[in-house]
Design an enzyme around this catalytic site. Structure first.
Site, short mmCIF file in Angstrom:
data_model
loop_
_atom_site.label_atom_id
_atom_site.label_comp_id
_atom_site.label_asym_id
_atom_site.label_seq_id
_atom_site.Cartn_x
_atom_site.Cartn_y
_atom_site.Cartn_z
N HIS A 122 34.66 52.07 6.60
CA HIS A 122 35.01 51.24 7.75
C HIS A 122 35.92 50.08 7.32
CE1 HIS A 122 34.74 48.76 11.31
NE2 HIS A 122 34.07 47.81 10.66
N HIS A 130 26.15 37.03 9.07
CA HIS A 130 26.88 37.80 8.06
C HIS A 130 28.34 37.37 8.00
CE1 HIS A 130 28.31 40.31 11.48
NE2 HIS A 130 29.32 40.59 10.69
N VAL A 181 40.88 45.23 15.89
CA VAL A 181 40.93 46.50 15.16
C VAL A 181 39.58 46.85 14.54
CG1 VAL A 181 43.41 46.35 14.75
CG2 VAL A 181 41.83 45.38 13.06
N ARG A 227 8.10 61.05 9.68
CA ARG A 227 8.42 61.00 11.11
C ARG A 227 7.19 60.68 11.96
NH1 ARG A 227 13.73 60.34 11.80
NH2 ARG A 227 13.68 61.31 13.86
#
Length: 478
Positions: free
Chosen positions: A85, A152, A214, A341
């Protein structure tokens, strides 16, 4: 997203706007943008342990920070990292600034210094993220740090300074300061800029004015493809139809619906992927596990010091699992339940009525247990998890397009806003949902929790607003 036209448009756009000399750069191949060319200064930041923490270029090494948090546990393909990313945002930031330069470079005084700064901001904008994406700062830290104001974005700013100091990276102080300002631009808004010149540059990576940047272009396309949702967003159209007017990036009026789609697709991704009921169940369990382990492992102690913080990543879960301390038993049990799970059971959800949104206060486990009736089972606060899920289009209950400025053509310099009624009568009249979900931490209390949840709705709103059936109804239908 299977269509390749978007990739072809972007590849052409990147080639046309890229000013990278391939003889003085290194390229990596990205599955969204194709070849991404990395200049020498950017490589100095990339080739550090602090940046590589986001995920190594070596595919055989551990992926330490997943871009989608725990979403891969529900969408198995969603395993890309913040490394990819960050490279994508770097590349798009370069495409955006060069597009503006090609159109208005002489008038705006855009130089190589500006281009380098914007690209570095794109590369480094997420370097301060903690484990499990936004879960760390929004869910975990508020539980263990009183009055926590940590973000952050601010850690990214501190981490950039730390990387430069530790690795003696030769970068001009003015450029470094602007990179850090651009990283926190959406958090602090445009008024925090030390320089009043070229404010439009701060609109590219983290846009505090209207939310079009962006960063969104990359993660929306990347996440949609990873989860195979089939969403399409033609962001090259926005890059090709923007210009700077009065020191602000504006968009051609004909792309108004494209911008609407940007915000609506973002909301859809939050509803379908990031806030999926099972994703939220896993997040709640991880937050509980981290909270219970914090005293022993001092997880939150590193948030003010980049030198120790960069070592904190998603592998904290493995640290808890393999640690010998008996004080971590509860945390280990929770992680084991996730592996098997055996998740917190999703009881039900309701959407807060539109007329109640303005004065809504988060629902708590205490609110639910106060609505239980005597039925032989007593629910305690620690038996319930409640998720208050806000889904909006970046501006809460307000229309985000109201803050976007448009232009008619490239001849005039007039900018203006566009009312939805001028575009279509089918656009949404509301721009925020607040969804309240309840989870039972113990299977044997599931039905009692669901019943108390229904009672809470009736007591609060005079009716049951949930749309899913109760457990008994589901049982009869099966």
């Amino acid at each position: 997203m299977e269509a390749c036209s978007n990739n072809e448009d972007l590849s052409r756009l990147a080639l046309e706007t890229s000013m990278v000399d391939p003889r003085n750069s290194k390229h990596v191949h990205d599955n969204i943008h194709g070849n991404i060319y990395l200049d020498k200064l950017s490589l100095k930041f990339i080739d550090t342990e602090q940046f590589q923490r986001q995920c190594s270029l070596n595919l055989f090494l551990l992926r330490d920070l997943k871009q989608l948090g725990v979403t891969h546990m529900v969408y198995p393909g969603a395993v890309h990292s913040r490394f990819e990313h960050s490279l994508g945002v770097y590349w798009l930031a370069g495409a955006a600034i060069n597009m503006i330069k090609n159109l208005q470079g002489a008038d705006l005084g855009i130089d190589r210094f500006d281009i380098q700064t914007v690209k570095l901001a794109g590369l480094l904008h997420d370097v301060g993220h903690g484990p499990f994406s936004h879960l760390f700062e929004r869910e975990f830290l508020p539980r263990v740090v009183n009055g926590c104001q940590w973000s952050h974005e601010h850690m990214s700013k501190n981490m950039i300074e730390h990387i430069v100091d530790v690795h003696n990276i030769d970068i001009e102080r003015e450029s470094l300061n602007k990179v850090k300002e651009m990283v926190v631009a959406s958090y602090e808004n445009a008024q925090s800029k030390s320089s009043k010149e070229k404010l439009f540059l701060y609109d590219i990576v983290a846009n505090g004015r209207n939310g079009i940047d962006v960063d969104k272009f990359d993660y929306m396309v990347r996440d949609s493809r990873a989860c195979r949702l089939g969403y399409e967003f033609q962001f090259p159209r926005l890059l090709e139809n923007m210009r700077v007017i009065d020191d602000e990036i504006c968009y051609r009026a004909k792309e108004c619906l494209t911008i609407h789609k940007l915000f609506s697709m973002r909301a859809d991704l939050h509803r379908t992927v990031y806030m999926h009921a099972k994703v939220k169940a896993i997040e709640l369990m991880i937050v509980d596990a981290l909270t219970k382990a914090n005293d022993e492992l001092q997880i939150a102690a590193s948030i003010q010091d980049p030198a120790t913080y960069w070592k904190l990543d998603d592998t904290i879960i493995k640290t808890i699992e393999t640690h010998s301390s008996p004080k971590l038993k509860e945390s280990k049990d929770l992680i084991q339940r996730i592996r098997r799970r055996e998740l917190y059971q999703f009881g039900n959800e309701f959407c807060v009525p539109k007329e109640k949104l303005e004065h809504f206060k988060n629902v708590t486990p205490q609110d639910i247990i106060c609505s239980q009736k005597s039925c032989g089972v007593t629910i305690k606060e620690e038996d319930i998890a409640v998720a208050n899920v806000k889904i909006d289009m970046t501006r809460g209950r307000n229309n985000p397009v109201d803050r976007v400025h448009f232009f008619k053509d490239y001849v005039t310099d007039d900018k203006f806003t566009i009312e939805d009624e001028s575009i279509s009568h089918m656009l949404p009249s509301g721009h925020q949902d607040m969804i309240v979900r309840v989870y039972s931490k113990k299977p044997e209390l599931f039905e009692a929790v669901c019943e108390a949840f229904v009672n809470f709705q009736v007591k609060t709103y005079g009716k049951t607003t949930q749309v899913h059936g109760t457990p008994k109804k589901k049982k009869r239908q099966s």
